[in-house]
Scaffold this motif. Structure first.
Motif, PDB file in Angstrom:
ATOM      1  N   ASP A 114       0.854  -1.179   0.000  1.00 27.92           N
ATOM      2  CA  ASP A 114       0.000   0.000   0.000  1.00 27.92           C
ATOM      3  C   ASP A 114       0.896   1.236   0.000  1.00 27.92           C
ATOM      4  OD1 ASP A 114      -1.901   1.946   0.454  1.00 27.92           O
ATOM      5  OD2 ASP A 114      -2.915   0.818   2.032  1.00 27.92           O
ATOM      6  N   LEU A 115       0.685   2.142  -0.934  1.00 25.12           N
ATOM      7  CA  LEU A 115       1.565   3.300  -1.072  1.00 25.12           C
ATOM      8  C   LEU A 115       1.087   4.519  -0.306  1.00 25.12           C
ATOM      9  CD1 LEU A 115       2.540   2.934  -4.821  1.00 25.12           C
ATOM     10  CD2 LEU A 115       3.719   2.107  -2.792  1.00 25.12           C
ATOM     11  N   ARG A 116       0.081   4.362   0.519  1.00 24.08           N
ATOM     12  CA  ARG A 116      -0.343   5.452   1.399  1.00 24.08           C
ATOM     13  C   ARG A 116       0.464   5.377   2.682  1.00 24.08           C
ATOM     14  NH1 ARG A 116      -6.070   3.781   2.411  1.00 24.08           N
ATOM     15  NH2 ARG A 116      -5.036   1.824   2.023  1.00 24.08           N
ATOM     16  N   LEU A 130       6.880   8.638  10.941  1.00 22.76           N
ATOM     17  CA  LEU A 130       7.917   9.251  10.113  1.00 22.76           C
ATOM     18  C   LEU A 130       8.816   8.179   9.504  1.00 22.76           C
ATOM     19  CD1 LEU A 130       9.395  11.794   9.073  1.00 22.76           C
ATOM     20  CD2 LEU A 130      10.727  11.741  11.198  1.00 22.76           C
ATOM     21  N   VAL A 131       9.298   7.266  10.319  1.00 25.16           N
ATOM     22  CA  VAL A 131      10.156   6.182   9.821  1.00 25.16           C
ATOM     23  C   VAL A 131       9.405   5.341   8.794  1.00 25.16           C
ATOM     24  CG1 VAL A 131      11.367   4.058  10.491  1.00 25.16           C
ATOM     25  CG2 VAL A 131      11.582   6.123  11.891  1.00 25.16           C
ATOM     26  N   ASN A 132       8.121   5.144   9.014  1.00 19.89           N
ATOM     27  CA  ASN A 132       7.315   4.299   8.135  1.00 19.89           C
ATOM     28  C   ASN A 132       6.986   4.950   6.790  1.00 19.89           C
ATOM     29  OD1 ASN A 132       7.296   2.110   9.840  1.00 19.89           O
ATOM     30  ND2 ASN A 132       5.401   2.713  10.860  1.00 19.89           N
ATOM     31  N   THR A 133       7.538   6.116   6.511  1.00 22.28           N
ATOM     32  CA  THR A 133       7.326   6.739   5.199  1.00 22.28           C
ATOM     33  C   THR A 133       8.312   6.200   4.172  1.00 22.28           C
ATOM     34  OG1 THR A 133       8.744   8.638   5.751  1.00 22.28           O
ATOM     35  CG2 THR A 133       6.346   8.876   6.140  1.00 22.28           C
ATOM     36  N   ARG A 134       9.018   5.131   4.519  1.00 18.67           N
ATOM     37  CA  ARG A 134       9.935   4.483   3.575  1.00 18.67           C
ATOM     38  C   ARG A 134       9.600   3.002   3.437  1.00 18.67           C
ATOM     39  NH1 ARG A 134      15.757   6.312   5.577  1.00 18.67           N
ATOM     40  NH2 ARG A 134      14.967   5.123   7.311  1.00 18.67           N
ATOM     41  N   PRO A 135       8.455   2.672   2.823  1.00 13.88           N
ATOM     42  CA  PRO A 135       8.116   1.257   2.643  1.00 13.88           C
ATOM     43  C   PRO A 135       8.964   0.621   1.532  1.00 13.88           C
ATOM     44  CG  PRO A 135       6.516   2.615   1.519  1.00 13.88           C
ATOM     45  CD  PRO A 135       7.448   3.558   2.257  1.00 13.88           C
ATOM     46  N   ASP A 191      10.166   6.250  -1.161  1.00  7.87           N
ATOM     47  CA  ASP A 191      10.134   7.367  -0.216  1.00  7.87           C
ATOM     48  C   ASP A 191       8.806   8.101  -0.383  1.00  7.87           C
ATOM     49  OD1 ASP A 191      10.523   9.503   1.439  1.00  7.87           O
ATOM     50  OD2 ASP A 191      12.445  10.099   0.570  1.00  7.87           O
ATOM     51  N   LEU A 192       7.935   7.969   0.614  1.00 12.62           N
ATOM     52  CA  LEU A 192       6.636   8.640   0.563  1.00 12.62           C
ATOM     53  C   LEU A 192       6.748  10.114   0.917  1.00 12.62           C
ATOM     54  CD1 LEU A 192       4.387   5.875   2.149  1.00 12.62           C
ATOM     55  CD2 LEU A 192       4.836   6.326  -0.268  1.00 12.62           C
ATOM     56  N   LEU A 193       7.951  10.562   1.279  1.00 13.00           N
ATOM     57  CA  LEU A 193       8.241  11.984   1.500  1.00 13.00           C
ATOM     58  C   LEU A 193       9.320  12.411   0.502  1.00 13.00           C
ATOM     59  CD1 LEU A 193       8.396  12.175   5.408  1.00 13.00           C
ATOM     60  CD2 LEU A 193       6.435  12.496   3.906  1.00 13.00           C
ATOM     61  N   GLY A 194       9.180  11.983  -0.721  1.00  9.84           N
ATOM     62  CA  GLY A 194      10.192  12.227  -1.741  1.00  9.84           C
ATOM     63  C   GLY A 194      10.282  13.661  -2.219  1.00  9.84           C
ATOM     64  N   ASP A 195       9.227  14.430  -2.019  1.00 11.65           N
ATOM     65  CA  ASP A 195       9.262  15.841  -2.414  1.00 11.65           C
ATOM     66  C   ASP A 195       8.409  16.655  -1.450  1.00 11.65           C
ATOM     67  OD1 ASP A 195       6.509  15.713  -3.276  1.00 11.65           O
ATOM     68  OD2 ASP A 195       7.152  15.010  -5.238  1.00 11.65           O
ATOM     69  N   VAL A 196       8.467  17.956  -1.605  1.00 10.86           N
ATOM     70  CA  VAL A 196       7.773  18.854  -0.676  1.00 10.86           C
ATOM     71  C   VAL A 196       6.254  18.625  -0.719  1.00 10.86           C
ATOM     72  CG1 VAL A 196       7.301  21.275  -0.132  1.00 10.86           C
ATOM     73  CG2 VAL A 196       9.617  20.569  -0.719  1.00 10.86           C
ATOM     74  N   THR A 197       5.714  18.335  -1.885  1.00 15.11           N
ATOM     75  CA  THR A 197       4.273  18.087  -2.003  1.00 15.11           C
ATOM     76  C   THR A 197       3.875  16.865  -1.182  1.00 15.11           C
ATOM     77  OG1 THR A 197       4.247  19.081  -4.194  1.00 15.11           O
ATOM     78  CG2 THR A 197       2.398  17.644  -3.639  1.00 15.11           C
ATOM     79  N   GLN A 198       4.678  15.814  -1.240  1.00 18.38           N
ATOM     80  CA  GLN A 198       4.378  14.614  -0.453  1.00 18.38           C
ATOM     81  C   GLN A 198       4.514  14.899   1.041  1.00 18.38           C
ATOM     82  OE1 GLN A 198       7.206  12.081  -2.562  1.00 18.38           O
ATOM     83  NE2 GLN A 198       5.502  10.755  -3.153  1.00 18.38           N
ATOM     84  N   ALA A 246      -3.829  -4.604  10.011  1.00 28.00           N
ATOM     85  CA  ALA A 246      -4.558  -5.801   9.581  1.00 28.00           C
ATOM     86  C   ALA A 246      -4.978  -5.672   8.122  1.00 28.00           C
ATOM     87  CB  ALA A 246      -5.783  -6.019  10.466  1.00 28.00           C
ATOM     88  N   ALA A 247      -5.425  -4.493   7.730  1.00 23.64           N
ATOM     89  CA  ALA A 247      -5.867  -4.286   6.352  1.00 23.64           C
ATOM     90  C   ALA A 247      -4.691  -4.270   5.384  1.00 23.64           C
ATOM     91  CB  ALA A 247      -6.651  -2.982   6.243  1.00 23.64           C
ATOM     92  N   ARG A 248      -3.571  -3.716   5.791  1.00 21.85           N
ATOM     93  CA  ARG A 248      -2.416  -3.560   4.902  1.00 21.85           C
ATOM     94  C   ARG A 248      -1.668  -4.877   4.731  1.00 21.85           C
ATOM     95  NH1 ARG A 248       1.211   1.187   3.833  1.00 21.85           N
ATOM     96  NH2 ARG A 248      -0.365   2.355   4.907  1.00 21.85           N
TER      97      ARG A 248
END
Length: 191
Positions: free
Chosen positions: A3-5, A16-21, A29-36, A172-174
């Protein structure tokens, strides 16, 4: 499939750590840019004391400050959850972020009563990095950090602080449902 959310609901430092699945193509990196980063902050808005309006002022330098704190948090939490001393560089990095925008209590008047609020100076990213470092420091100093666990799903790297000792997955869902379905098909493959 991952899941990419961003996963939310854990202590802010773990979120914060979990933004790198990890995905089949490798780390993401789910924080790859300022918009993310702005989108992640919207998801965390009810947990952040800083005004959300500051997110429009975030720059690439602010994103870099958050990335730096995230790396220090990941290293420190990984060591602390195993009962080991976090590396000096990780602790120094968190202290540097905390020092760059220290929390200063301020008294004021709201028209009917004296108020107390904490303010930080600096750029939005410096304040955000300090806030995230502070949350990490609180987690690292809490004996509960030893309970932080990695998700048991084979392809997941998410961390969580279980509220229940039998919790095995980040979500559980993920991962839980996906893992149970995979095990079911593995068991019934020979049929």
């Amino acid at each position: 499939m991952v899941d990419l959310r961003p996963l939310t609901g854990e202590p802010l430092a773990l979120d914060l750590v979990n933004t790198r699945p990890h995905t089949a193509d490798g780390p993401l990196d789910l924080l790859g840019d300022v918009t993310q980063l702005r989108s992640w902050l919207v998801l965390q808005a009810d947990r952040l004391p800083e005004p959300a309006s500051d997110t429009t002022l975030l720059s690439d330098a602010d994103l870099a400050a958050v990335h730096e704190v995230r790396e220090h948090v990941a290293v420190a939490v990984n060591a602390a959850r195993q009962g080991e001393r976090p590396p000096t560089a990780a602790l120094d990095g968190l202290n540097k972020a905390l020092s760059a925008a220290p929390a200063v209590p301020r008294v004021g008047w709201d028209g009917t009563a004296v108020t107390l609020a904490t303010r930080r100076s600096g750029t939005p990213g410096t304040r955000l990095a300090a806030l995230l470092a502070e949350d990490a420091a609180v987690l690292l100093a809490d004996p509960a950090v030893r309970k932080v666990r990695p998700c048991e799903a084979e392809d997941c790297v998410m961390l969580f602080l279980p509220a229940h000792p039998r919790r095995r997955w980040c979500s559980a869902a993920r991962c839980g449902n996906r893992t149970r379905v995979a095990r079911y098909y593995q068991r019934h493959k020979a049929d």
